[in-house]
Design a protein around this motif. Sequence first.
Motif, PDB file in Angstrom:
ATOM      1  N   ILE A 119      29.193  51.211  17.904  1.00 60.59           N
ATOM      2  CA  ILE A 119      28.851  49.812  17.638  1.00 60.59           C
ATOM      3  C   ILE A 119      29.632  49.296  16.436  1.00 60.59           C
ATOM      4  O   ILE A 119      30.163  48.179  16.448  1.00 60.59           O
ATOM      5  CB  ILE A 119      27.334  49.672  17.398  1.00 60.59           C
ATOM      6  CG1 ILE A 119      26.568  49.966  18.694  1.00 60.59           C
ATOM      7  CG2 ILE A 119      26.978  48.278  16.887  1.00 60.59           C
ATOM      8  CD1 ILE A 119      25.074  50.029  18.515  1.00 60.59           C
ATOM      9  N   GLN A 120      29.710  50.120  15.386  1.00 56.96           N
ATOM     10  CA  GLN A 120      30.425  49.705  14.184  1.00 56.96           C
ATOM     11  C   GLN A 120      31.905  49.506  14.473  1.00 56.96           C
ATOM     12  O   GLN A 120      32.515  48.527  14.023  1.00 56.96           O
ATOM     13  CB  GLN A 120      30.239  50.748  13.081  1.00 56.96           C
ATOM     14  CG  GLN A 120      30.872  50.335  11.746  1.00 56.96           C
ATOM     15  CD  GLN A 120      30.664  51.390  10.684  1.00 56.96           C
ATOM     16  OE1 GLN A 120      30.630  52.572  10.985  1.00 56.96           O
ATOM     17  NE2 GLN A 120      30.527  50.953   9.445  1.00 56.96           N
ATOM     18  N   THR A 121      32.487  50.431  15.230  1.00 57.35           N
ATOM     19  CA  THR A 121      33.909  50.313  15.562  1.00 57.35           C
ATOM     20  C   THR A 121      34.176  49.078  16.407  1.00 57.35           C
ATOM     21  O   THR A 121      35.151  48.349  16.176  1.00 57.35           O
ATOM     22  CB  THR A 121      34.375  51.571  16.317  1.00 57.35           C
ATOM     23  OG1 THR A 121      34.139  52.727  15.503  1.00 57.35           O
ATOM     24  CG2 THR A 121      35.858  51.488  16.641  1.00 57.35           C
ATOM     25  N   ASP A 122      33.284  48.829  17.372  1.00 61.12           N
ATOM     26  CA  ASP A 122      33.456  47.670  18.244  1.00 61.12           C
ATOM     27  C   ASP A 122      33.290  46.354  17.483  1.00 61.12           C
ATOM     28  O   ASP A 122      33.804  45.315  17.915  1.00 61.12           O
ATOM     29  CB  ASP A 122      32.455  47.717  19.404  1.00 61.12           C
ATOM     30  CG  ASP A 122      32.753  48.850  20.383  1.00 61.12           C
ATOM     31  OD1 ASP A 122      33.872  49.390  20.317  1.00 61.12           O
ATOM     32  OD2 ASP A 122      31.864  49.195  21.182  1.00 61.12           O
ATOM     33  N   ALA A 123      32.537  46.399  16.367  1.00 55.57           N
ATOM     34  CA  ALA A 123      32.318  45.166  15.592  1.00 55.57           C
ATOM     35  C   ALA A 123      33.546  44.785  14.775  1.00 55.57           C
ATOM     36  O   ALA A 123      33.663  43.637  14.329  1.00 55.57           O
ATOM     37  CB  ALA A 123      31.115  45.340  14.667  1.00 55.57           C
ATOM     38  N   LEU A 124      34.449  45.739  14.575  1.00 49.85           N
ATOM     39  CA  LEU A 124      35.673  45.455  13.814  1.00 49.85           C
ATOM     40  C   LEU A 124      36.774  44.999  14.760  1.00 49.85           C
ATOM     41  O   LEU A 124      36.823  45.418  15.918  1.00 49.85           O
ATOM     42  CB  LEU A 124      36.122  46.706  13.062  1.00 49.85           C
ATOM     43  CG  LEU A 124      35.163  47.244  12.003  1.00 49.85           C
ATOM     44  CD1 LEU A 124      35.699  48.548  11.420  1.00 49.85           C
ATOM     45  CD2 LEU A 124      34.918  46.224  10.900  1.00 49.85           C
ATOM     46  N   PRO A 125      37.671  44.172  14.290  1.00 48.90           N
ATOM     47  CA  PRO A 125      38.790  43.750  15.138  1.00 48.90           C
ATOM     48  C   PRO A 125      39.747  44.915  15.375  1.00 48.90           C
ATOM     49  O   PRO A 125      39.684  45.931  14.666  1.00 48.90           O
ATOM     50  CB  PRO A 125      39.447  42.637  14.316  1.00 48.90           C
ATOM     51  CG  PRO A 125      39.077  42.924  12.904  1.00 48.90           C
ATOM     52  CD  PRO A 125      37.709  43.541  12.954  1.00 48.90           C
ATOM     53  N   PRO A 126      40.631  44.804  16.358  1.00 47.09           N
ATOM     54  CA  PRO A 126      41.578  45.902  16.631  1.00 47.09           C
ATOM     55  C   PRO A 126      42.403  46.250  15.406  1.00 47.09           C
ATOM     56  O   PRO A 126      42.705  45.397  14.566  1.00 47.09           O
ATOM     57  CB  PRO A 126      42.458  45.319  17.752  1.00 47.09           C
ATOM     58  CG  PRO A 126      41.617  44.265  18.390  1.00 47.09           C
ATOM     59  CD  PRO A 126      40.787  43.682  17.294  1.00 47.09           C
ATOM     60  N   THR A 127      42.769  47.525  15.301  1.00 50.70           N
ATOM     61  CA  THR A 127      43.562  47.944  14.144  1.00 50.70           C
ATOM     62  C   THR A 127      44.982  47.405  14.199  1.00 50.70           C
ATOM     63  O   THR A 127      45.649  47.276  13.171  1.00 50.70           O
ATOM     64  CB  THR A 127      43.621  49.481  14.072  1.00 50.70           C
ATOM     65  OG1 THR A 127      44.140  49.989  15.306  1.00 50.70           O
ATOM     66  CG2 THR A 127      42.240  50.057  13.831  1.00 50.70           C
ATOM     67  N   THR A 128      45.444  47.069  15.389  1.00 48.49           N
ATOM     68  CA  THR A 128      46.783  46.484  15.546  1.00 48.49           C
ATOM     69  C   THR A 128      46.651  45.157  16.286  1.00 48.49           C
ATOM     70  O   THR A 128      46.617  45.129  17.516  1.00 48.49           O
ATOM     71  CB  THR A 128      47.714  47.429  16.325  1.00 48.49           C
ATOM     72  OG1 THR A 128      47.731  48.709  15.705  1.00 48.49           O
ATOM     73  CG2 THR A 128      49.129  46.859  16.374  1.00 48.49           C
ATOM     74  N   PRO A 129      46.533  44.054  15.543  1.00 47.67           N
ATOM     75  CA  PRO A 129      46.375  42.757  16.207  1.00 47.67           C
ATOM     76  C   PRO A 129      47.687  42.266  16.803  1.00 47.67           C
ATOM     77  O   PRO A 129      48.775  42.731  16.437  1.00 47.67           O
ATOM     78  CB  PRO A 129      45.918  41.840  15.061  1.00 47.67           C
ATOM     79  CG  PRO A 129      46.499  42.465  13.839  1.00 47.67           C
ATOM     80  CD  PRO A 129      46.499  43.956  14.076  1.00 47.67           C
ATOM     81  N   GLU A 130      47.557  41.358  17.721  1.00 50.26           N
ATOM     82  CA  GLU A 130      48.733  40.744  18.331  1.00 50.26           C
ATOM     83  C   GLU A 130      48.758  39.257  17.983  1.00 50.26           C
ATOM     84  O   GLU A 130      47.823  38.531  18.308  1.00 50.26           O
ATOM     85  CB  GLU A 130      48.709  40.929  19.857  1.00 50.26           C
ATOM     86  CG  GLU A 130      48.805  42.375  20.290  1.00 50.26           C
ATOM     87  CD  GLU A 130      48.800  42.511  21.807  1.00 50.26           C
ATOM     88  OE1 GLU A 130      48.771  41.458  22.488  1.00 50.26           O
ATOM     89  OE2 GLU A 130      48.816  43.655  22.299  1.00 50.26           O
ATOM     90  N   PHE A 131      49.795  38.853  17.311  1.00 51.43           N
ATOM     91  CA  PHE A 131      49.940  37.446  16.943  1.00 51.43           C
ATOM     92  C   PHE A 131      51.101  36.864  17.763  1.00 51.43           C
ATOM     93  O   PHE A 131      52.217  36.703  17.276  1.00 51.43           O
ATOM     94  CB  PHE A 131      50.209  37.296  15.447  1.00 51.43           C
ATOM     95  CG  PHE A 131      49.099  37.834  14.590  1.00 51.43           C
ATOM     96  CD1 PHE A 131      49.304  38.934  13.786  1.00 51.43           C
ATOM     97  CD2 PHE A 131      47.850  37.247  14.601  1.00 51.43           C
ATOM     98  CE1 PHE A 131      48.287  39.432  12.998  1.00 51.43           C
ATOM     99  CE2 PHE A 131      46.833  37.731  13.817  1.00 51.43           C
ATOM    100  CZ  PHE A 131      47.040  38.841  13.006  1.00 51.43           C
ATOM    101  N   ASP A 132      50.795  36.570  19.004  1.00 55.83           N
ATOM    102  CA  ASP A 132      51.847  36.080  19.902  1.00 55.83           C
ATOM    103  C   ASP A 132      52.430  34.757  19.420  1.00 55.83           C
ATOM    104  O   ASP A 132      53.617  34.481  19.599  1.00 55.83           O
ATOM    105  CB  ASP A 132      51.288  35.916  21.317  1.00 55.83           C
ATOM    106  CG  ASP A 132      50.872  37.258  21.906  1.00 55.83           C
ATOM    107  OD1 ASP A 132      49.983  37.256  22.763  1.00 55.83           O
ATOM    108  OD2 ASP A 132      51.421  38.282  21.476  1.00 55.83           O
ATOM    109  N   LYS A 133      51.568  33.951  18.805  1.00 56.50           N
ATOM    110  CA  LYS A 133      52.013  32.617  18.389  1.00 56.50           C
ATOM    111  C   LYS A 133      52.722  32.655  17.042  1.00 56.50           C
ATOM    112  O   LYS A 133      53.577  31.838  16.745  1.00 56.50           O
ATOM    113  CB  LYS A 133      50.812  31.673  18.330  1.00 56.50           C
ATOM    114  CG  LYS A 133      51.171  30.221  18.164  1.00 56.50           C
ATOM    115  CD  LYS A 133      49.930  29.344  18.268  1.00 56.50           C
ATOM    116  CE  LYS A 133      50.283  27.871  18.089  1.00 56.50           C
ATOM    117  NZ  LYS A 133      49.085  26.996  18.172  1.00 56.50           N
ATOM    118  N   TYR A 134      52.335  33.629  16.223  1.00 52.60           N
ATOM    119  CA  TYR A 134      52.898  33.709  14.875  1.00 52.60           C
ATOM    120  C   TYR A 134      53.679  35.012  14.750  1.00 52.60           C
ATOM    121  O   TYR A 134      53.174  36.015  14.249  1.00 52.60           O
ATOM    122  CB  TYR A 134      51.786  33.630  13.830  1.00 52.60           C
ATOM    123  CG  TYR A 134      50.891  32.430  14.011  1.00 52.60           C
ATOM    124  CD1 TYR A 134      51.329  31.161  13.655  1.00 52.60           C
ATOM    125  CD2 TYR A 134      49.625  32.576  14.564  1.00 52.60           C
ATOM    126  CE1 TYR A 134      50.518  30.059  13.835  1.00 52.60           C
ATOM    127  CE2 TYR A 134      48.811  31.471  14.745  1.00 52.60           C
ATOM    128  CZ  TYR A 134      49.259  30.208  14.378  1.00 52.60           C
ATOM    129  OH  TYR A 134      48.451  29.125  14.560  1.00 52.60           O
TER     130      TYR A 134
END
Length: 484
Positions: A250-265
């Motif tokens: 649950i704690q891990t799922d509550a955090l955003p991915p460790t490698t985000p994708e910024f397609d726009k930026y």
Amino acid sequence: MAAVDRLYLELLFVGALLLVILLVNNIFLYKQKITDYISRMTIAGIVMCAFEIAWMMVSEHPEINTVAYIAGCGYCISFVLFVAFLNRYLIDRIGIEINRTRLVIGYIIPVIVFALLCISTPWTHLLFKMTETGQVQEMILFETLFVGLLYFYVFSPILLAIYFLTIGKKKRPKNGEIPASLFVFCIMTPILYWLEELILGEKLSNYENLSLPVSIALVYLVTNVSTHTVLKSRAKVEAIETDLRIASKIQTDALPPTTPEFDKYLNIDMKCCLNTAKEVGGDFYDYFFIDENRMCFLIADVSGKGTPAALFMMTAKTIIKDYALFKESTSEILNEANIRLCENNKESMFATVWIGILDIRTMTLQYTNAGHNYPILQRKGKGCEELETVHGLMLAAFENTQYNQSEIHLEKGDRLLLYTDGATEAHNKDNELYGVDRVERMLEDTRDCSGETTLDRMVENINTFAKGVSQFDDITMVIISIKE
């Protein structure tokens, strides 16, 4: 010595040996205290068997009647103590509270009176006496008081159990239990008594009839209790481990991915990592866009470890994000979040936080440091520098804390590393800390690497440095790179 007596002695010796093994297991394997009733009655049982063996070996030697009297008295006293401790243990299991009056009347007075009778027996012959030929002659008090006490202490718990299972159901103690082993124990004793007479082929004296069946039945009872305790503890541990695995998920799922994708930026690269010291931890990171041009990111370290820290971490993360979505500055976000987190904070938990808002258009970074480790800024073509500014105390420490903020401008090729103290305070076998200097050297060594590669190598280096030492604290890092 007759063959029957020799066989009986061998059986009694085996019973005593089993009790010794059980006592050792209870203390060293199952970590039971020496003062627990199980340990006390096991010790009394061992002493009882030892005195009986000595009594039987010297009872037919009239020249050493004094030793026989000492062995006989020691046997009788230890037997009564044995069944008294057994009774006390079973009564506790059933859930009946023994107040001081009951303790004195039911245990202390009878045992003291019986002990005094035993001590005076060589002169009064109230319990038994030795004949001129060295034979044991049991007196009336032996067959009434001694045997009566044994039967009372052994069988009274079974009568109470039957009462609470039948007509006394409504009066049954709420916190008690009636173990099946109690009934089996009380059934085993008479069965073993009859088997004993059948195997030995002749009727023995009362003391020989009673001690061996009861001591062997005790082996069953103690083994059953120890096994039950281990299985119960194992079940609790497995349940806790299952809960912790779920909580960790649950704690891990509550955090955003460790490698985000910024397609726009495409001019931003971010990498995060979180390695907890336990199944759940108090460190956390977060990032999200406030609007199409501003990205908020933060790192935090909650006081304490384990489940309490994880619960506070989830609360802090939610509150900070709630205010970040409609407040204009990092100082305002933490001012409001601090007030909320101070409410009903009876456990006095707190969190160090570093929060920043990056304007994608201008690459202006606004940030507030609430008692957290200094981030490390690595400018393109330059060395590392720490952003040595603290804008207030840790979050949730004091309700009236007011936070400030600072701004810096990031250029292409710059990198910013956020970390918790689990990274710099990792230590090796010599108690040497990993330290900020090593973190900066790793940043220099990985200057041309991606953020993901940098953190992977950083974590690997920390683990190599602290090899052989258990991880003491959560290790969390976030690195942001401005692409060229």
